[in-house]
Motif scaffolding. Structure first.
Motif, PDB file in Angstrom:
ATOM      1  N   LEU A 353       0.834  -1.212   0.000  1.00  0.00           N
ATOM      2  CA  LEU A 353       0.000   0.000   0.000  1.00  0.00           C
ATOM      3  C   LEU A 353       0.864   1.255   0.000  1.00  0.00           C
ATOM      4  CD1 LEU A 353      -2.664  -1.153   2.612  1.00  0.00           C
ATOM      5  CD2 LEU A 353      -2.959  -0.992   0.126  1.00  0.00           C
ATOM      6  N   VAL A 354       1.929   1.238   0.810  1.00  0.00           N
ATOM      7  CA  VAL A 354       2.828   2.395   0.855  1.00  0.00           C
ATOM      8  C   VAL A 354       3.503   2.603  -0.496  1.00  0.00           C
ATOM      9  CG1 VAL A 354       4.983   3.253   1.851  1.00  0.00           C
ATOM     10  CG2 VAL A 354       3.213   2.313   3.346  1.00  0.00           C
ATOM     11  N   ALA A 355       3.899   1.504  -1.142  1.00  0.00           N
ATOM     12  CA  ALA A 355       4.539   1.617  -2.459  1.00  0.00           C
ATOM     13  C   ALA A 355       3.579   2.230  -3.480  1.00  0.00           C
ATOM     14  CB  ALA A 355       5.001   0.230  -2.924  1.00  0.00           C
ATOM     15  N   ASN A 356       2.322   1.781  -3.460  1.00  0.00           N
ATOM     16  CA  ASN A 356       1.334   2.368  -4.379  1.00  0.00           C
ATOM     17  C   ASN A 356       1.142   3.854  -4.107  1.00  0.00           C
ATOM     18  OD1 ASN A 356       0.885  -0.024  -5.682  1.00  0.00           O
ATOM     19  ND2 ASN A 356      -0.966  -0.554  -4.543  1.00  0.00           N
ATOM     20  N   SER A 357       0.995   4.202  -2.822  1.00  0.00           N
ATOM     21  CA  SER A 357       0.796   5.614  -2.464  1.00  0.00           C
ATOM     22  C   SER A 357       1.985   6.450  -2.890  1.00  0.00           C
ATOM     23  CB  SER A 357       0.585   5.750  -0.947  1.00  0.00           C
ATOM     24  OG  SER A 357      -0.589   5.086  -0.529  1.00  0.00           O
ATOM     25  N   ALA A 358       3.192   5.941  -2.630  1.00  0.00           N
ATOM     26  CA  ALA A 358       4.397   6.709  -2.950  1.00  0.00           C
ATOM     27  C   ALA A 358       4.556   6.872  -4.461  1.00  0.00           C
ATOM     28  CB  ALA A 358       5.618   6.005  -2.364  1.00  0.00           C
ATOM     29  N   LEU A 359       4.244   5.812  -5.218  1.00  0.00           N
ATOM     30  CA  LEU A 359       4.371   5.889  -6.679  1.00  0.00           C
ATOM     31  C   LEU A 359       3.416   6.931  -7.259  1.00  0.00           C
ATOM     32  CD1 LEU A 359       5.485   4.761  -9.360  1.00  0.00           C
ATOM     33  CD2 LEU A 359       3.627   3.075  -9.313  1.00  0.00           C
ATOM     34  N   ILE A 360       2.149   6.838  -6.860  1.00  0.00           N
ATOM     35  CA  ILE A 360       1.149   7.787  -7.384  1.00  0.00           C
ATOM     36  C   ILE A 360       1.486   9.211  -6.959  1.00  0.00           C
ATOM     37  CG2 ILE A 360      -1.284   8.451  -7.283  1.00  0.00           C
ATOM     38  CD1 ILE A 360      -1.902   5.444  -6.808  1.00  0.00           C
ATOM     39  N   ALA A 361       1.824   9.388  -5.681  1.00  0.00           N
ATOM     40  CA  ALA A 361       2.109  10.738  -5.171  1.00  0.00           C
ATOM     41  C   ALA A 361       3.352  11.322  -5.826  1.00  0.00           C
ATOM     42  CB  ALA A 361       2.274  10.691  -3.652  1.00  0.00           C
ATOM     43  N   SER A 362       4.371  10.499  -6.042  1.00  0.00           N
ATOM     44  CA  SER A 362       5.611  11.009  -6.647  1.00  0.00           C
ATOM     45  C   SER A 362       5.354  11.516  -8.064  1.00  0.00           C
ATOM     46  CB  SER A 362       6.681   9.907  -6.668  1.00  0.00           C
ATOM     47  OG  SER A 362       6.978   9.487  -5.359  1.00  0.00           O
ATOM     48  N   ILE A 363       4.688  10.693  -8.875  1.00  0.00           N
ATOM     49  CA  ILE A 363       4.420  11.103 -10.260  1.00  0.00           C
ATOM     50  C   ILE A 363       3.537  12.348 -10.281  1.00  0.00           C
ATOM     51  CG2 ILE A 363       3.372  10.406 -12.437  1.00  0.00           C
ATOM     52  CD1 ILE A 363       4.082   7.520 -11.749  1.00  0.00           C
ATOM     53  N   THR A 364       2.485  12.330  -9.468  1.00  0.00           N
ATOM     54  CA  THR A 364       1.555  13.457  -9.478  1.00  0.00           C
ATOM     55  C   THR A 364       2.237  14.746  -9.035  1.00  0.00           C
ATOM     56  OG1 THR A 364      -0.212  11.913  -8.888  1.00  0.00           O
ATOM     57  CG2 THR A 364      -0.675  14.249  -8.637  1.00  0.00           C
ATOM     58  N   ALA A 365       3.002  14.680  -7.953  1.00  0.00           N
ATOM     59  CA  ALA A 365       3.634  15.895  -7.425  1.00  0.00           C
ATOM     60  C   ALA A 365       4.660  16.459  -8.404  1.00  0.00           C
ATOM     61  CB  ALA A 365       4.292  15.580  -6.085  1.00  0.00           C
ATOM     62  N   VAL A 366       5.428  15.577  -9.056  1.00  0.00           N
ATOM     63  CA  VAL A 366       6.438  16.055 -10.009  1.00  0.00           C
ATOM     64  C   VAL A 366       5.764  16.685 -11.230  1.00  0.00           C
ATOM     65  CG1 VAL A 366       8.238  15.303 -11.602  1.00  0.00           C
ATOM     66  CG2 VAL A 366       8.239  14.461  -9.253  1.00  0.00           C
ATOM     67  N   VAL A 367       4.746  16.026 -11.761  1.00  0.00           N
ATOM     68  CA  VAL A 367       4.038  16.585 -12.926  1.00  0.00           C
ATOM     69  C   VAL A 367       3.420  17.939 -12.574  1.00  0.00           C
ATOM     70  CG1 VAL A 367       2.082  16.255 -14.488  1.00  0.00           C
ATOM     71  CG2 VAL A 367       3.592  14.340 -13.967  1.00  0.00           C
ATOM     72  N   ALA A 368       2.799  18.023 -11.403  1.00  0.00           N
ATOM     73  CA  ALA A 368       2.186  19.291 -10.979  1.00  0.00           C
ATOM     74  C   ALA A 368       3.243  20.379 -10.843  1.00  0.00           C
ATOM     75  CB  ALA A 368       1.443  19.090  -9.660  1.00  0.00           C
ATOM     76  N   LEU A 369       4.396  20.032 -10.276  1.00  0.00           N
ATOM     77  CA  LEU A 369       5.450  21.036 -10.091  1.00  0.00           C
ATOM     78  C   LEU A 369       5.976  21.529 -11.435  1.00  0.00           C
ATOM     79  CD1 LEU A 369       7.150  22.481  -7.929  1.00  0.00           C
ATOM     80  CD2 LEU A 369       8.867  20.697  -8.215  1.00  0.00           C
ATOM     81  N   VAL A 370       6.182  20.621 -12.379  1.00  0.00           N
ATOM     82  CA  VAL A 370       6.674  21.031 -13.705  1.00  0.00           C
ATOM     83  C   VAL A 370       5.669  21.969 -14.381  1.00  0.00           C
ATOM     84  CG1 VAL A 370       7.216  20.185 -16.022  1.00  0.00           C
ATOM     85  CG2 VAL A 370       8.105  18.982 -14.020  1.00  0.00           C
ATOM     86  N   LEU A 371       4.397  21.633 -14.285  1.00  0.00           N
ATOM     87  CA  LEU A 371       3.374  22.484 -14.908  1.00  0.00           C
ATOM     88  C   LEU A 371       3.330  23.866 -14.262  1.00  0.00           C
ATOM     89  CD1 LEU A 371       0.507  19.855 -15.288  1.00  0.00           C
ATOM     90  CD2 LEU A 371       1.788  20.931 -17.140  1.00  0.00           C
TER      91      LEU A 371
END
Length: 560
Positions: A353-371
């Motif tokens: 569960l932690v791996a899923n949360s970390a994967l989704i959050a990492s991709i989302t946060a990086v994409v949001a920051l770039v935008l």
């Protein structure tokens, strides 16, 4: 190329929202060919309004939304009016800021562990203060009027509004205005309410409306603390969505549109109330009184603040104790034994569960920051007119619309495109909520950087891209990492977006915590709540530590 970032950001922000609303509205009026209905119909609305307990669900939901917003705003105003410019105000800032990183569900679970009849407060009462030897027969958690739900929301919304207020104070020139009013003989509270509040409130109006919309349509916290017979309307809609009988989808869509109407109506009532308060406020200012509860407000604020912080502290003590508790009988304040068996038993499942949360959050946060970086860089290169009030309203649109109203339709839309239950779809759904907070957290630090640094780099022959990557981004490393941590925390806390878009394919620590909350296994629930809290703390800790390491030889960049 940077000109494309605002358009792309708005498309990713508003596209899923508008598509989701359309995907919800059509089934609400009987159009969903895949389920065998292609003729417009009001059958779903008739079924919705015949639901037993619907008026009470709506009444409790409205009570929770308005009471939470009013009390949160009153608490924030009281803190600022009684302590602005003092050491106590700085202490309040230091105490409330960390609470923003705690996910709603973890806070709700901790509160339930404290105030339940067999919770920590009653254990202390029975064990050491002469209380009864058995838990009292009281309905506290999941009470019928949503009082525990309000308490859980208050513990999260007060820190949020307080930080929004902190960001707005410099724009209102609050310190100098307060000093001028004090020299004219006004008390501290009266001066702040008469001089500072009218200039600050327009700055925090959208966050206040976002709190109102969230309170009227909250799902995850309501599943832990809210009433159950009947539940609030958003929770009832989720039950219909999860019903194996797919015909309930039409009723769920009608309910989601009704929920949208409730939020729109609630915002209209709030705006009308603003005008009434403004009219009454002008009469009060013109009356010329120079005091307004100068002793009562600070004392009451301090007392309520101490109680609130004590409850939060007890909540996390209770979570930590339950996660390592063996046998723990009432009215013992501490478990009879401490054990690591709970953690060992859940380690495999929790790691996934932690791996899923970390994967989704990492991709989302990086994409949001770039935008967001692309949008802000576009402002610098082509002027700031594009980020006016209209853009701010667009930015807040996903936060003002009830989640259940457009996520249900977005799920249908993704199913049609055969993109449901995929990682990109979940990231897209999370981006809708992460983007606004990332932009709001990075906007002010970005604009505070002296533009002459960029001009000097350009005059020395550097390209705009090199000026960005070699000058501005390194100077903003701490702000960038903080924005990244905020985006990570928002993504980790997403419940409904993950549940509806991913189904059971990508369960996260948040969806599992809410699922376990209804099962009654306190030890497992405590482990998941603790892990859900730890994930954002790790991100914020890295945001604090990394700039210190990278700029260990440059003091001005370590503490800009």
């Amino acid at each position: 190329m940077v000109r494309a970032f605002p358009i792309l950001t708005l498309a990713l922000l508003l596209g899923p929202t508008l598509a989701g609303l359309a995907g919800t509205a059509l089934p609400a009026f009987g159009y969903m060919p895949v389920l065998g209905r292609a003729e417009p119909s009001l059958l779903a609305w008739r079924e919705l309004f015949s639901t037993p307990g619907l008026p009470r669900s709506l009444a409790v939901g409205a009570l929770v939304g308005f009471a939470t917003t009013l009390l949160s705003l009153a608490a924030v105003v009281a803190i600022a009016a009684s302590a602005h410019g003092t050491r106590a105000f700085d202490l309040a800032r230091r105490a409330l800021s960390p609470l923003l990183s705690i996910p709603h569900v973890a806070m709700a679970v901790g509160l339930a562990f404290v105030i339940a009849p067999s919770g920590l407060l009653f254990r202390i009462w029975s064990g050491h203060l002469g209380g009864p030897p058995r838990p009292p027969d009281l309905l506290i958690v999941n009470d019928t009027w949503g009082l525990s739900l309000m308490a859980g929301l208050l513990l999260k919304e007060i820190p949020f509004l307080f930080l929004m207020l902190l960001a707005a104070l410099p724009q209102a020139d609050a310190a100098r205005s307060l000093t001028v009013a004090r020299t004219l003989g006004y008390g501290r509270v009266a001066a702040w309410l008469k001089v500072v509040l009218p200039r600050v409130y327009p700055q925090i109006r959208l966050p206040v409306l976002a709190v109102l919309a969230y309170g009227l349509s909250v799902v995850d916290v309501a599943l832990v603390l809210g009433p159950t017979t009947p539940p609030t309307l958003p929770v009832q809609i989720l039950r219909w969505i999860n019903d194996p009988d797919l015909s309930f989808r039409f009723r769920a869509s009608a309910g989601a549109m009704l929920q949208l109407g409730v939020v729109v109506g609630g915002i209209a009532v709030w705006v009308a109330g603003e005008r009434l308060v403004a009219w009454l406020g002008r009469r009060w200012v013109e009356a010329g009184s120079r005091e307004a509860g100068e002793r009562i407000v600070p004392a009451l604020t301090a007392a309520c603040g101490a109680v609130g912080l004590a409850v939060v502290g007890l909540a996390f003590v209770a979570i930590a104790l339950w996660s390592v508790a063996g046998a723990w009988r009432y009215p013992d304040v501490l478990p009879a034994e401490f054990t690591a068996r709970n953690w060992l038993a859940e380690s495999g499942r929790a790691a996934s569960l932690v791996a899923n949360s970390a994967l989704i959050a990492s991709i989302t946060a990086v994409v949001a920051l770039v935008l967001v970086v692309g949008c802000l860089e576009n402002e610098d290169r082509h002027g700031r007119r594009q980020a006016g009030d209209a853009a701010l309203w667009l930015l807040y649109t996903p936060l003002l619309a009830p989640q259940v109203a457009f996520l249900l339709g977005l799920q249908v839309f993704l199913i049609v495109l055969r993109l449901d239950e995929t990682l990109p779809a979940v990231v897209l759904a999370h981006l809708v909520f992460v983007l606004p907070y990332t932009f709001l957290s990075l906007r002010d630090p970005w604009r505070a950087v002296d533009g002459r640094y960029r001009q000097v780099a350009l005059t020395l022959g550097a390209s705009p891209a090199r000026a960005l990557f070699a000058i501005r981004l390194p100077m903003l490393l701490r702000a960038l990492l903080t924005a990244l941590a905020i985006g990570w925390a928002i993504s980790v806390g997403q419940y409904l977006a993950t549940l509806l878009v991913s189904g059971a394919r990508l369960p996260t620590i948040t969806t599992e915590a809410v699922a376990v909350a209804s099962g009654g296994d306190r030890r497992t629930l405590a482990i998941y709540a603790l892990l859900q809290t730890a994930l954002p703390f790790v991100a914020f800790a890295l945001a604090l530590v990394v700039p210190g390491i990278v700029f260990r030889d440059r003091r001005a960049l370590r503490n800009p």
